[in-house]
Structures are given as C-alpha cells and as structure tokens.
Design an enzyme around this catalytic site. Structure first.
Site: not given
Length: 291
Positions: A9-10, A124, A264
C-alpha cells in the site's frame, strides 16, 4: 473481468489500485497491507476498494482466490509470496526487483505476457531503458551497455532502499539478456536535490559501426512506443560518436496518485497493468472460442 489483489500500500500499490479501477478488464477485489489502520489502507479504501485488510500474504490467502495478484512489496518477501501463491492458480505480477518470473517489457515482448503465470518486471530502470537498448541491439552488436538511473529520494521507499543490490543485479542481468551485450552494467543514484528531479535514465552503448541517422530513427521509434504506454516518457538527448551511443531519457508521472517526479513508479506500474490486461484479453478470447 479478472479479479485482482494488490499486496502493498505504498505509492506504487496506490497507483496500481487507481489503474485497476480505471481498467475495463480488471477488478480490484482486495488490497493487503501489513499494519492495521495504516494510511495506505485508508487511501486504498478512498480509491474505491471496499475490501482492504492488514496481515500480508496470510490475509490474502485467507481471503480466497484471485485471477491476478500484484506484488508491490519487496524483493526479500517476493520469493515466499511466489511459493505460497504457486498452487492458487493466480497469475503473479512481480513489481519487486527480483530475478524470478518471466521478464516482460511491454514495448519489447509485452505480447508474451499472457503465456506466463509468474511475470517479472525487472525494475523501473530496466523498464525505462530496455526499449531503447533493445532497439539499438537489433542493428548493432553491443560489446558494452551501461544504464545509470537517477531517482528522487522522495520516490524511493524503504523497501526499494533495502533492495538496492537486487535492483542492480536484476537490471544488469536483464539488460544483458535483452541486448546480447558482452558486458552490461546498471547504476542507481538517489538524488536529494530540491525541487525533486524527474526520473532520469542515461544509457551508453558501445558497438562497432554506429551511425547517427539510423540510431536517431531507432531511438525515436522506441520513444514513441514508450509514450503510448507511459505518456511522461521522453528522450532528451541522443549523441552518436565513434563506436558509442549515449541516450538520455526522463520519465515524469502524469497520474493523480503519484507526484510528478515519481516517473520511476509510473513506468513500472504501467508495465504491470499492461501484463495483467494481456491476460484479461487472452482469457476473453479463450471464452469466445469456447462458445
């Protein structure tokens, strides 16, 4: 529609949720965090995911079966998650920098995503650089490839900082696989500059016979393909000298859940949704054939 669950949940997990909610073929059925009452879980609920819970992988397994699980946690946790999800039938899309799973980069081999049940997205830096590097490698045989990524400190969370070694190893290995380069190197800088800079990727390719016009044409084509998936992607510099090519690209976030400097995160969440929607399209096609 395919049911999905999001582990994490970032910022990355929240952007995934938002993308799922806006997808015509995916449904957000569960969001899992670790700590009850966390800000991330509250934000997930605000985005419209009515089923959110703490408890990590145990809570996800207790909740039932899902068609697709997005793992936006950490490279340390992913192997255990993969092991425990292996018998559930779910497609596992890994947004952590591990070297497991079939590596998918949408504009390079995105059409292969539907054939795999465990998908890795490299990193990324890999997602932002491999389309250009792969394009150049189709004409020139690189002897050395280098990718230097620079990300704003505000867009690099705790899990990413703990996974720096995995990030570098996985990215470097993937660049070698996608380009066939004899040697490949990946470097990551985390910038504390203010204002926060956009995500930036500097790529160097050493190869015999490089020519300015063919190189520019290939780079521009790769850029156009990337912008179809990540609108904030743009090449800012392309320099060709004797036996070397240097390309610089920047990625800015264009979506509401992410600050503009977090390109990113945007580039890898876009790749994750692309892979999931490839599975949804394949599933829909199979059902149509069965009728």
């Amino acid at each position: 529609m395919l049911t999905t669950a999001v582990l994490g949940t970032g910022f990355l997990g929240l952007d995934l949720i938002d993308r799922i909610q806006n997808s015509p073929s995916l449904q957000c059925a569960l969001v899992v965090g670790r700590a009850p009452g966390s800000r991330g879980l509250a934000q997930a609920a605000e985005l419209g995911c009515t089923t959110t819970t703490a408890g990590g992988i145990d809570a996800l397994l207790d909740a039932g079966r899902f068609d697709i699980v997005f793992d936006a946690t950490s490279a340390f946790d992913h192997p255990e998650h993969a092991k425990r999800l292996a018998d559930t039938g779910a497609v596992l899309v890994d947004l952590t920098p591990t070297s497991t799973g079939a590596l998918i980069v949408p504009t390079v081999n995105g059409h292969q995503a539907a054939a795999h049940r465990h998908i890795g997205l490299v990193s990324c830096g890999g997602q932002a650089s491999i389309p250009v590097l792969h394009a150049l490698a189709q004409r020139y045989q690189p002897t050395y490839v280098e990718m230097v990524a620079t990300a704003a400190t505000a867009s690099v969370g705790r899990a990413s900082r703990l996974n720096l070694d995995e990030y570098l190893f996985t990215t470097q290995d993937a660049i070698g696989q996608f380009t066939g380069a004899e040697r490949a190197k990946a470097i990551l800088n985390i910038s504390a500059a203010q204002p926060a800079p956009p995500f930036r990727i500097a790529m160097t390719v050493v190869a015999d016979g490089v020519e300015q016009e063919p190189v520019r044409t290939m780079v521009e084509s790769a850029e156009a393909d990337m912008r179809a998936v990540v609108p904030g992607y743009r090449v800012t510099s392309c320099t060709v000298t004797d036996k070397s090519v240097r390309v610089i690209a920047e990625v800015t976030a264009t979506r509401g859940q992410l600050p503009v400097h977090a390109g990113n995160l945007e580039v890898i969440s876009a790749a994750a949704i692309h892979a999931a929607e490839q599975h949804a399209a394949a599933t829909h096609g199979a059902k149509e054939l069965a009728r």
